[in-house]
Design an enzyme around this catalytic site. Structure first.
Site, PDB file in Angstrom:
ATOM      1  N   LYS A 191     -27.876 -30.485  10.012  1.00 29.42           N
ATOM      2  CA  LYS A 191     -28.550 -30.839  11.267  1.00 29.42           C
ATOM      3  C   LYS A 191     -28.828 -32.337  11.322  1.00 29.42           C
ATOM      4  O   LYS A 191     -28.569 -33.005  12.322  1.00 29.42           O
ATOM      5  CB  LYS A 191     -29.839 -30.041  11.413  1.00 29.42           C
ATOM      6  CG  LYS A 191     -30.582 -30.327  12.719  1.00 29.42           C
ATOM      7  CD  LYS A 191     -31.892 -29.555  12.822  1.00 29.42           C
ATOM      8  CE  LYS A 191     -31.689 -28.079  13.041  1.00 29.42           C
ATOM      9  NZ  LYS A 191     -32.956 -27.372  13.318  1.00 29.42           N
ATOM     10  N   GLU A 194     -26.882 -32.382  -0.828  1.00 31.07           N
ATOM     11  CA  GLU A 194     -25.735 -31.639  -1.345  1.00 31.07           C
ATOM     12  C   GLU A 194     -24.564 -31.692  -0.370  1.00 31.07           C
ATOM     13  O   GLU A 194     -23.417 -31.946  -0.755  1.00 31.07           O
ATOM     14  CB  GLU A 194     -26.131 -30.174  -1.604  1.00 31.07           C
ATOM     15  CG  GLU A 194     -27.199 -29.981  -2.664  1.00 31.07           C
ATOM     16  CD  GLU A 194     -28.606 -29.959  -2.081  1.00 31.07           C
ATOM     17  OE1 GLU A 194     -29.509 -29.454  -2.773  1.00 31.07           O
ATOM     18  OE2 GLU A 194     -28.807 -30.457  -0.947  1.00 31.07           O
ATOM     19  N   GLY A 229     -32.724 -22.573   9.763  1.00 28.49           N
ATOM     20  CA  GLY A 229     -31.453 -22.551   9.046  1.00 28.49           C
ATOM     21  C   GLY A 229     -30.948 -21.164   8.715  1.00 28.49           C
ATOM     22  O   GLY A 229     -29.769 -20.850   8.909  1.00 28.49           O
ATOM     23  N   ARG A 230     -31.836 -20.304   8.224  1.00 33.03           N
ATOM     24  CA  ARG A 230     -31.397 -18.959   7.819  1.00 33.03           C
ATOM     25  C   ARG A 230     -31.226 -18.020   9.013  1.00 33.03           C
ATOM     26  O   ARG A 230     -30.832 -16.865   8.840  1.00 33.03           O
ATOM     27  CB  ARG A 230     -32.375 -18.383   6.800  1.00 33.03           C
ATOM     28  CG  ARG A 230     -33.819 -18.346   7.255  1.00 33.03           C
ATOM     29  CD  ARG A 230     -34.764 -18.089   6.066  1.00 33.03           C
ATOM     30  NE  ARG A 230     -36.168 -18.204   6.441  1.00 33.03           N
ATOM     31  CZ  ARG A 230     -36.837 -19.358   6.481  1.00 33.03           C
ATOM     32  NH1 ARG A 230     -36.224 -20.493   6.212  1.00 33.03           N
ATOM     33  NH2 ARG A 230     -38.127 -19.377   6.797  1.00 33.03           N
ATOM     34  N   GLU A 260     -36.781 -16.574   1.451  1.00 26.40           N
ATOM     35  CA  GLU A 260     -37.199 -17.863   1.989  1.00 26.40           C
ATOM     36  C   GLU A 260     -38.172 -17.670   3.144  1.00 26.40           C
ATOM     37  O   GLU A 260     -39.030 -18.514   3.392  1.00 26.40           O
ATOM     38  CB  GLU A 260     -35.975 -18.669   2.440  1.00 26.40           C
ATOM     39  CG  GLU A 260     -36.278 -20.154   2.674  1.00 26.40           C
ATOM     40  CD  GLU A 260     -35.023 -20.992   2.835  1.00 26.40           C
ATOM     41  OE1 GLU A 260     -34.517 -21.520   1.828  1.00 26.40           O
ATOM     42  OE2 GLU A 260     -34.541 -21.112   3.980  1.00 26.40           O
ATOM     43  N   HIS A 309     -21.611   1.094 -11.866  1.00 26.15           N
ATOM     44  CA  HIS A 309     -21.184   0.876 -13.245  1.00 26.15           C
ATOM     45  C   HIS A 309     -21.873  -0.338 -13.847  1.00 26.15           C
ATOM     46  O   HIS A 309     -21.412  -0.883 -14.853  1.00 26.15           O
ATOM     47  CB  HIS A 309     -19.657   0.708 -13.287  1.00 26.15           C
ATOM     48  CG  HIS A 309     -18.932   1.938 -12.860  1.00 26.15           C
ATOM     49  ND1 HIS A 309     -18.522   2.917 -13.753  1.00 26.15           N
ATOM     50  CD2 HIS A 309     -18.566   2.381 -11.632  1.00 26.15           C
ATOM     51  CE1 HIS A 309     -17.917   3.890 -13.087  1.00 26.15           C
ATOM     52  NE2 HIS A 309     -17.939   3.589 -11.803  1.00 26.15           N
ATOM     53  N   LYS A 312     -36.543 -30.750  -4.437  1.00 27.42           N
ATOM     54  CA  LYS A 312     -35.663 -31.780  -3.869  1.00 27.42           C
ATOM     55  C   LYS A 312     -36.245 -33.178  -4.088  1.00 27.42           C
ATOM     56  O   LYS A 312     -35.532 -34.121  -4.449  1.00 27.42           O
ATOM     57  CB  LYS A 312     -35.478 -31.550  -2.366  1.00 27.42           C
ATOM     58  CG  LYS A 312     -34.601 -30.370  -1.983  1.00 27.42           C
ATOM     59  CD  LYS A 312     -34.474 -30.328  -0.464  1.00 27.42           C
ATOM     60  CE  LYS A 312     -33.595 -29.214   0.010  1.00 27.42           C
ATOM     61  NZ  LYS A 312     -33.450 -29.195   1.485  1.00 27.42           N
TER      62      LYS A 312
END
Length: 545
Positions: free
Chosen positions: A206, A212, A267-268, A353, A384, A512
């Site tokens: 944004k 990152e 964001g999510r 979050e 399994h 961060k």
């Protein structure tokens, strides 16, 4: 408002939990022939069976009473009407506007946001079709074959999950790649597979400052320039999902190919916005809009259905029930579809979050446990691996089973066995196996005496382990949209009950900030003040470098 645990509604639930005790689901089914019909419902083409939960009709009455006591209906209306319910950031929460398929306006501060939403959606669709139809070409005039999305968090998890889930709808010429980790292996592995002349990079940030994302983007840009592309060619191979036109232009991207979104899109919750551009590129405009259709159908159900027959409300309240009154500290997500393999990871961010908070909206400590740990893998692989813990471990871990009724492939026998396993696991968790049943089974196999009795405790399953089963008609874009919207609203329901803000994420900031300082020190900068462990680790890295 009375505090949560001191409210009459909470106290009534606590007393009811004591009354239920450890009453077994076997007995609840035996006592009520209509239990399946009573505790199941359909919404937006999804079917939810929640009959294998440790509830009786009175439980649902008390849970919905709690929801009303905590003001869920008013909170729901506030979200849909554009109130600034994200109070710590003074923002509205309007991801529902992104998939509003009606003609109704969605207002924020007295202005309808829908014209801007539709304008971005139209631009996304036009751009996606240009790439898919071969009209958008690279600097050698070749068509695009590979799309690399560079983002992190919600700018990665949603598009990556949806593209994998909808691979059956994907364009046959396009291969999707998603880079999120700042670990160079992630980007290098993708770049080794693609050609600069046929690759389109989507940079999703944004602010165009996310460390990152922009580190990976800068490295992709350098790789492009070192492998035949020129500065002028960057505009043919890089587009942006951002609102920072100045930084986008400085990168070399034509701002005509910048797709924006708004601060009322978390964001999510952003895969429905321009962040979903990779989805539109892969599955096409019509399929992307079908995904919005499915989400909108679930939105209308959530907004309009009474609490007692409201799928997100019921799932949210069941989660509160197990977290608050059974001490269940985790929830396992078991999608019985390989295409949904990324759904557990997507829901990890969505739930943890959002609701991984320990203070209420007014800044006071919460009074009860909030978000459980979300985890899982696709069935039948999980059977399994970790299903041993679900069946015979010491913790009570509710499970959400998710399965499409129709396969997206032609291997009918595979799908029959897959669905059989899904249904069988939910039954096995519910009924378990008693000591007497184990003895009879072992005796039928020829065992007796001490040898038989020695095995009995190892082969007893306690059962009484709760689960939901969600059935999708298929793995279509519409079904996926409804499924993800269901979980979004479930998270909101729980946040209202617990009294927390589901739409900020201050917990991601501290690490961060510290990382930025330490990065400079690892590069040889002046050492800062640290605890002995952190200082020792910095020293070890500097010595190795």
């Amino acid at each position: 408002m009375t505090s949560l645990t001191n409210s009459n509604a909470w106290r009534a639930l606590a007393a009811h939990r004591d009354e239920l005790g450890e009453q077994h689901l076997r007995n609840l089914f035996a006592a009520d022939e209509g239990r399946f019909e009573r505790f199941s419902l359909r919404a937006a083409d999804l079917f939810l069976d929640y009959s294998k939960n440790r509830v009786v009709p009175r439980t649902l009455e008390l849970l919905t009473a709690l929801a009303r006591d905590r003001g869920l209906e008013a909170a729901r209306a506030a979200m849909f009407s554009g109130k600034r319910i994200n109070t710590t950031e003074d923002r509205a929460v309007l991801h529902v506007a992104l998939r509003n398929r009606s003609d109704a306006p969605v207002e924020l501060d007295g202005r309808d946001v829908m014209p801007a939403v539709r304008e971005v959606l139209a631009r996304m669709g036009d751009f996606a079709e240009g790439v898919r139809e071969g009209r958008w070409r690279g600097f050698t005039r070749e068509t695009i074959t590979d799309i690399v999305n560079i983002g992190i968090g919600g700018s990665d998890l949603g598009p990556a999950m949806a593209c994998q889930a909808l691979a059956a709808c994907g364009h046959e010429r396009l291969t999707m790649h998603f880079v999120s980790n700042i670990d160079g292996d992630h980007l290098a592995g993708v770049l080794a597979k693609v050609k600069p002349s046929r690759t389109l990079f989507v940079i999703a940030s944004k602010t165009f400052t996310t460390v990152e994302t922009m580190t990976n983007a800068a490295s992709a840009r350098a790789w492009f320039l070192a492998n035949g592309g020129s500065e002028a060619d960057i505009a043919k191979h890089f587009v942006a999902v951002s609102t920072n036109a100045e930084r986008v232009a400085a990168f070399g991207i034509d701002t005509a190919n910048m797709f924006g979104f708004w601060d009322w899109v978390g964001g999510r919750y952003s895969m429905w916005s321009a962040v979903g551009l990779p989805i539109a590129l892969y599955v096409g405009r019509d399929n992307f809009e079908a995904m919005l259709d499915g989400a909108h159908a679930m939105d209308r159900h959530f907004a309009e259905a009474p609490l007692e027959a409201n799928m997100p409300v019921i799932m949210g309240l069941l989660g509160v029930w197990y977290r608050g009154f059974f001490g269940a500290s985790s929830l396992s997500i078991a999608p019985y579809a390989q295409a949904l393999a990324r759904v557990p990871a997507y829901l990890q961010q969505l739930e943890m979050e959002s609701n991984g908070k320990s203070v209420t909206r007014d800044g006071k400590p919460v009074e009860t446990a909030t978000c459980p740990v979300i985890w899982g893998e696709p069935g039948t692989n999980g059977q399994h691996a970790f299903f041993q813990l679900l069946h015979q471990g010491t913790d009570l871990i509710p499970v959400d089973f998710i399965a499409p009724l129709a396969a997206s492939h032609d291997l009918a026998e595979h799908h029959r066995l897959l669905l059989a396993n899904c249904i069988a696991q939910s039954k096995a968790l519910m009924v378990g196996k008693t000591a007497d049943e184990v003895r009879a089974e072992l005796a039928a196999g020829g065992l007796s005496g001490e040898a038989l009795e020695a095995l009995v405790p190892h082969r007893v399953f306690p059962g009484n382990r709760p689960s939901n089963t969600l059935l999708l008609p298929d793995l279509s874009p519409r079904s996926l949209g409804a499924l993800i919207a269901l979980y979004e609203h479930k998270v909101f329901v729980q946040s209202v009950i617990w009294g927390i803000n589901a739409f900020d994420q201050w917990g991601v900031e501290l690490g961060k900030q510290i990382a930025t300082r330490i990065a400079g020190e690892l590069a040889g900068g002046t050492r800062g003040e640290h605890d002995a462990s952190t200082a020792g680790l910095i020293g070890a890295v500097r010595a190795a470098r």
